[in-house]
Design an enzyme around this catalytic site. Structure first.
Site, PDB file in Angstrom:
ATOM      1  N   ARG A 163      54.541  75.460 100.797  1.00 38.32           N
ATOM      2  CA  ARG A 163      53.684  76.226 101.996  1.00 38.32           C
ATOM      3  C   ARG A 163      54.759  76.473 103.271  1.00 38.32           C
ATOM      4  O   ARG A 163      54.743  77.688 103.535  1.00 38.32           O
ATOM      5  CB  ARG A 163      52.650  75.423 102.753  1.00 38.32           C
ATOM      6  CG  ARG A 163      51.762  76.201 103.406  1.00 38.32           C
ATOM      7  CD  ARG A 163      50.426  75.418 103.910  1.00 38.32           C
ATOM      8  NE  ARG A 163      49.558  76.370 104.637  1.00 38.32           N
ATOM      9  CZ  ARG A 163      48.908  76.057 105.531  1.00 38.32           C
ATOM     10  NH1 ARG A 163      49.315  74.752 106.047  1.00 38.32           N
ATOM     11  NH2 ARG A 163      48.416  77.071 106.047  1.00 38.32           N
TER      12      ARG A 163
ATOM     13  N   HIS B 172      55.699  79.991 105.160  1.00 34.13           N
ATOM     14  CA  HIS B 172      55.312  80.271 106.657  1.00 34.13           C
ATOM     15  C   HIS B 172      57.095  80.662 107.128  1.00 34.13           C
ATOM     16  O   HIS B 172      57.054  81.740 107.963  1.00 34.13           O
ATOM     17  CB  HIS B 172      54.844  79.057 106.991  1.00 34.13           C
ATOM     18  CG  HIS B 172      53.396  78.849 106.897  1.00 34.13           C
ATOM     19  ND1 HIS B 172      52.718  78.018 107.536  1.00 34.13           N
ATOM     20  CD2 HIS B 172      52.726  79.549 106.070  1.00 34.13           C
ATOM     21  CE1 HIS B 172      51.754  77.961 106.908  1.00 34.13           C
ATOM     22  NE2 HIS B 172      51.584  79.083 106.128  1.00 34.13           N
ATOM     23  N   ASP B 173      57.879  80.081 106.683  1.00 37.46           N
ATOM     24  CA  ASP B 173      59.474  80.262 107.254  1.00 37.46           C
ATOM     25  C   ASP B 173      59.685  81.810 107.045  1.00 37.46           C
ATOM     26  O   ASP B 173      60.442  82.300 107.719  1.00 37.46           O
ATOM     27  CB  ASP B 173      60.186  79.418 106.543  1.00 37.46           C
ATOM     28  CG  ASP B 173      61.380  79.043 107.441  1.00 37.46           C
ATOM     29  OD1 ASP B 173      61.203  78.851 108.696  1.00 37.46           O
ATOM     30  OD2 ASP B 173      62.654  79.009 106.911  1.00 37.46           O
TER      31      ASP B 173
ATOM     32  N   ASN C 112      50.021  74.089 111.310  1.00 36.75           N
ATOM     33  CA  ASN C 112      51.328  73.577 111.223  1.00 36.75           C
ATOM     34  C   ASN C 112      51.322  72.333 110.265  1.00 36.75           C
ATOM     35  O   ASN C 112      52.139  71.331 110.502  1.00 36.75           O
ATOM     36  CB  ASN C 112      52.254  73.429 112.401  1.00 36.75           C
ATOM     37  CG  ASN C 112      51.328  72.225 113.202  1.00 36.75           C
ATOM     38  OD1 ASN C 112      50.267  71.673 112.859  1.00 36.75           O
ATOM     39  ND2 ASN C 112      51.853  71.950 114.420  1.00 36.75           N
TER      40      ASN C 112
ATOM     41  N   PRO D 143      48.587  85.215 107.781  1.00 33.77           N
ATOM     42  CA  PRO D 143      47.315  85.509 107.207  1.00 33.77           C
ATOM     43  C   PRO D 143      46.309  84.396 107.258  1.00 33.77           C
ATOM     44  O   PRO D 143      46.654  83.432 106.606  1.00 33.77           O
ATOM     45  CB  PRO D 143      47.595  86.262 105.984  1.00 33.77           C
ATOM     46  CG  PRO D 143      48.816  85.559 105.355  1.00 33.77           C
ATOM     47  CD  PRO D 143      49.522  85.441 106.754  1.00 33.77           C
TER      48      PRO D 143
ATOM     49  N   HIS E 297      48.971  78.413  95.334  1.00 35.34           N
ATOM     50  CA  HIS E 297      47.768  77.361  95.590  1.00 35.34           C
ATOM     51  C   HIS E 297      47.558  76.499  94.261  1.00 35.34           C
ATOM     52  O   HIS E 297      46.396  76.245  94.272  1.00 35.34           O
ATOM     53  CB  HIS E 297      46.631  78.312  95.872  1.00 35.34           C
ATOM     54  CG  HIS E 297      46.795  78.563  97.341  1.00 35.34           C
ATOM     55  ND1 HIS E 297      45.929  79.761  98.133  1.00 35.34           N
ATOM     56  CD2 HIS E 297      47.747  78.337  98.319  1.00 35.34           C
ATOM     57  CE1 HIS E 297      46.287  79.968  99.287  1.00 35.34           C
ATOM     58  NE2 HIS E 297      47.491  79.220  99.588  1.00 35.34           N
ATOM     59  N   THR E 298      48.160  76.919  93.214  1.00 37.96           N
ATOM     60  CA  THR E 298      48.279  75.758  92.179  1.00 37.96           C
ATOM     61  C   THR E 298      48.613  74.483  92.662  1.00 37.96           C
ATOM     62  O   THR E 298      48.326  73.441  91.864  1.00 37.96           O
ATOM     63  CB  THR E 298      49.078  76.400  91.037  1.00 37.96           C
ATOM     64  OG1 THR E 298      48.994  75.325  90.018  1.00 37.96           O
ATOM     65  CG2 THR E 298      50.553  76.410  91.303  1.00 37.96           C
TER      66      THR E 298
ATOM     67  N   ASP F 290      43.282  73.760  93.088  1.00 37.53           N
ATOM     68  CA  ASP F 290      42.944  73.705  91.862  1.00 37.53           C
ATOM     69  C   ASP F 290      42.585  72.635  91.125  1.00 37.53           C
ATOM     70  O   ASP F 290      42.776  71.298  91.927  1.00 37.53           O
ATOM     71  CB  ASP F 290      43.726  74.913  91.044  1.00 37.53           C
ATOM     72  CG  ASP F 290      45.116  74.158  90.480  1.00 37.53           C
ATOM     73  OD1 ASP F 290      45.346  73.005  90.885  1.00 37.53           O
ATOM     74  OD2 ASP F 290      46.056  74.815  89.908  1.00 37.53           O
TER      75      ASP F 290
ATOM     76  N   THR G 176      44.266  71.010  88.991  1.00 38.27           N
ATOM     77  CA  THR G 176      45.787  70.244  88.635  1.00 38.27           C
ATOM     78  C   THR G 176      46.463  70.329  89.614  1.00 38.27           C
ATOM     79  O   THR G 176      47.616  70.996  89.519  1.00 38.27           O
ATOM     80  CB  THR G 176      46.007  70.791  87.381  1.00 38.27           C
ATOM     81  OG1 THR G 176      46.476  72.243  87.399  1.00 38.27           O
ATOM     82  CG2 THR G 176      45.417  70.530  85.798  1.00 38.27           C
TER      83      THR G 176
ATOM     84  N   ASP H 200      50.922  75.062  87.544  1.00 38.56           N
ATOM     85  CA  ASP H 200      50.613  75.862  86.266  1.00 38.56           C
ATOM     86  C   ASP H 200      49.726  77.022  86.796  1.00 38.56           C
ATOM     87  O   ASP H 200      49.680  77.534  87.759  1.00 38.56           O
ATOM     88  CB  ASP H 200      49.763  74.911  85.358  1.00 38.56           C
ATOM     89  CG  ASP H 200      48.457  74.270  85.975  1.00 38.56           C
ATOM     90  OD1 ASP H 200      48.237  74.838  87.154  1.00 38.56           O
ATOM     91  OD2 ASP H 200      48.192  73.081  85.610  1.00 38.56           O
TER      92      ASP H 200
HETATM   93  C1  HEM Z   1      47.763  84.911 100.859  1.00 35.14           C
HETATM   94  C2  HEM Z   1      47.578  84.528 101.968  1.00 35.14           C
HETATM   95  C3  HEM Z   1      47.467  83.101 102.226  1.00 35.14           C
HETATM   96  C4  HEM Z   1      46.626  82.258 102.809  1.00 35.14           C
HETATM   97  C5  HEM Z   1      45.570  83.173 103.744  1.00 35.14           C
HETATM   98  C6  HEM Z   1      46.950  81.039 102.818  1.00 35.14           C
HETATM   99  C7  HEM Z   1      45.975  79.974 103.446  1.00 35.14           C
HETATM  100  C8  HEM Z   1      46.382  78.606 103.228  1.00 35.14           C
HETATM  101  C9  HEM Z   1      45.402  77.565 103.965  1.00 35.14           C
HETATM  102  C10 HEM Z   1      44.203  77.720 104.765  1.00 35.14           C
HETATM  103  C11 HEM Z   1      45.818  76.503 103.376  1.00 35.14           C
HETATM  104  C12 HEM Z   1      45.289  75.167 103.839  1.00 35.14           C
HETATM  105  C13 HEM Z   1      45.923  74.452 105.225  1.00 35.14           C
HETATM  106  C14 HEM Z   1      44.920  73.229 105.269  1.00 35.14           C
HETATM  107  O1  HEM Z   1      43.724  73.177 105.838  1.00 35.14           O
HETATM  108  O2  HEM Z   1      45.452  72.203 105.246  1.00 35.14           O
HETATM  109  C15 HEM Z   1      46.917  76.667 102.478  1.00 35.14           C
HETATM  110  C16 HEM Z   1      47.534  75.806 101.812  1.00 35.14           C
HETATM  111  C17 HEM Z   1      48.808  75.951 101.180  1.00 35.14           C
HETATM  112  N1  HEM Z   1      49.145  77.060 100.973  1.00 35.14           N
HETATM  113 FE1  HEM Z   1      48.707  79.041 101.273  1.00 35.14          FE
HETATM  114  N2  HEM Z   1      48.045  80.695 102.235  1.00 35.14           N
HETATM  115  C18 HEM Z   1      48.359  82.020 101.621  1.00 35.14           C
HETATM  116  C19 HEM Z   1      49.468  82.155 100.852  1.00 35.14           C
HETATM  117  C20 HEM Z   1      50.394  80.991 100.239  1.00 35.14           C
HETATM  118  C21 HEM Z   1      51.552  81.298  99.670  1.00 35.14           C
HETATM  119  C22 HEM Z   1      52.147  82.703  99.608  1.00 35.14           C
HETATM  120  C23 HEM Z   1      52.186  80.039  99.368  1.00 35.14           C
HETATM  121  C24 HEM Z   1      53.330  79.872  98.622  1.00 35.14           C
HETATM  122  C25 HEM Z   1      53.975  80.602  97.785  1.00 35.14           C
HETATM  123  C26 HEM Z   1      51.121  79.215  99.745  1.00 35.14           C
HETATM  124  C27 HEM Z   1      51.068  77.733  99.414  1.00 35.14           C
HETATM  125  C28 HEM Z   1      50.205  76.958  99.946  1.00 35.14           C
HETATM  126  C29 HEM Z   1      50.227  75.546  99.550  1.00 35.14           C
HETATM  127  C30 HEM Z   1      51.369  75.161  98.603  1.00 35.14           C
HETATM  128  C31 HEM Z   1      49.226  74.827 100.319  1.00 35.14           C
HETATM  129  C32 HEM Z   1      48.825  73.550 100.176  1.00 35.14           C
HETATM  130  C33 HEM Z   1      49.588  72.794 101.287  1.00 35.14           C
HETATM  131  C34 HEM Z   1      49.284  71.074 101.279  1.00 35.14           C
HETATM  132  O3  HEM Z   1      48.781  70.631 100.191  1.00 35.14           O
HETATM  133  O4  HEM Z   1      49.626  70.466 102.376  1.00 35.14           O
HETATM  134  N3  HEM Z   1      49.983  79.797 100.242  1.00 35.14           N
HETATM  135  N4  HEM Z   1      47.058  78.020 102.303  1.00 35.14           N
END
Ligand code: HEM
Length: 310
Positions: free
Chosen positions: A64, A68-69, A83, A150, A180-181, A233, A235, A240
């Site tokens: 993640r 963001h970076d 953050n 976003p 989000h896998t 998800d 898993t 995956d």
């Molecule tokens: C399409 C727009 C996206 C939105 C609106 C979005 C939004 C979010 C939000 C709200 C969270 C949860 C934050 C929390 O409550 O702890 C999250 C988690 C996460 N996002 Fe996204 N995201 C997006 C795209 C992406 C992309 C492109 C990636 C990586 C290629 C990504 C990777 C992750 C990962 C791995 C987590 C889990 C983080 C953790 O377990 O601490 N996201 N995202």
């Protein structure tokens, strides 16, 4: 005549030089540190692997962080909300400390994050790709920049626009959302879907009903949910295509993710990835390279400490 020839020579030299400067500006290179820091990738992989053994939350947080970076031009995610992934920033600090010892003032923090993101995906069972390197770190640090990320309440049109602003297309949007896998979300990011969706419908009707009831137990009210939340998800430590299968089942955690399954512009890609994990992996690697080219800093510095400007 001789003076004319000399002028011509100088003009051609200047032209060639400026072409070289322009093309070298944007070009990242898989072999960027081959001469200056050949052990860079090994040291980063080792650091990320050790940290992930001690804390299984690290891989998702690093993936993640990379997203963001790339989306925030000034590389300042750690300065402002949202953050949470910054809780794994100590891993980047640790890799940076090792790299400063091995090859001082050479490897940028932005490159460390890009390599680490590739490593966590591969370690979790996902694809592997050559990371292009040569980014510089931002010289400006602005906390408000994180507001340009976003939010999980965007509709598909807004998501497409947000990605298009960075030169990424609809395919990249659906593919990279597959990130989000891995990982977890706090209730605050999706609780409005459960209790306050609209005046007439408290719960988002696009959610699977059983899934909505389960989430309501985890996040019983609209505020004050602290550390509670849901894996993205079924898993969540495995890279995956299960995320896409969950979307088809109405079990997307964010409105943004589920919204993509309910939109004609994005649904067929979700179905294709749910049916073919190899296709998802291939596309994910390609889109991560594209994401890594977004907002590449050409006029920055190599930070000595990833948390502050030199
Ligand atoms: C399409 C727009 C996206 C939105 C609106 C979005 C939004 C979010 C939000 C709200 C969270 C949860 C934050 C929390 O409550 O702890 C999250 C988690 C996460 N996002 Fe996204 N995201 C997006 C795209 C992406 C992309 C492109 C990636 C990586 C290629 C990504 C990777 C992750 C990962 C791995 C987590 C889990 C983080 C953790 O377990 O601490 N996201 N995202």
């Amino acid at each position: 005549m001789a003076a004319q020839q000399t002028n011509h020579f100088f003009l051609s030299a200047i032209l060639l030089l400026s072409i070289a400067v322009v093309s070298s500006k944007a070009a990242l290179d898989a072999h960027y540190y081959d001469q200056t820091c050949p052990q860079a990738e090994f040291l980063i992989a080792q650091t990320v692997r050790n940290a992930s053994i001690y804390d299984p939350k690290v891989p998702a947080r690093i993936l993640r962080m990379f997203f963001h970076d790339c989306f925030i031009r000034n590389k300042a995610e750690k300065d402002g909300p949202p953050n949470i992934s910054v809780r794994a920033f100590y891993v980047i600090d640790d890799a940076k400390a090792k790299l400063e010892k091995a090859c001082p003032q050479t490897v940028s923090c932005a490159d460390i994050i890009a390599v680490a993101a590739r490593d966590v995906v591969a370690m979790a069972g996902g694809p592997r790709w050559d990371v292009l390197k040569g980014r510089k770190d931002g010289k400006v640090s602005k906390a408000n920049d994180t507001k340009t990320l976003p939010p999980p309440t965007f509709n598909v049109t807004q998501l497409i626009q947000s990605f298009a602003n960075r030169g990424l297309d609809v395919n990249d949007l659906v593919t990279l959302s597959g990130g989000h896998t891995l990982g977890f979300s706090h209730c605050s990011s999706f609780v409005a879907r459960l209790h306050n969706f609209t005046t007439f419908q408290k719960t988002d009707p696009s959610m699977n009903m059983g899934f909505a009831s389960m989430l309501k137990q985890k996040c019983p009210n609209s505020n004050n949910n602290g550390d509670a939340g849901q894996f993205l998800d079924s898993t969540a430590s495995q890279f995956d295509n299960d995320y896409y299968k969950q979307l088809i089942a109405g079990k997307g955690v964010f409105a943004t993710d589920q919204g993509m399954y309910n939109d004609q512009r994005t649904r067929s890609m979700i179905e294709a990835f749910a049916n073919d994990q190899d296709l998802f992996f291939k596309e994910f690697a390609a889109s991560m390279i594209k994401l890594g080219n977004v907002g590449v800093n050409e006029a920055g510095e190599v930070r000595l400490d990833c948390r502050k400007l030199n």
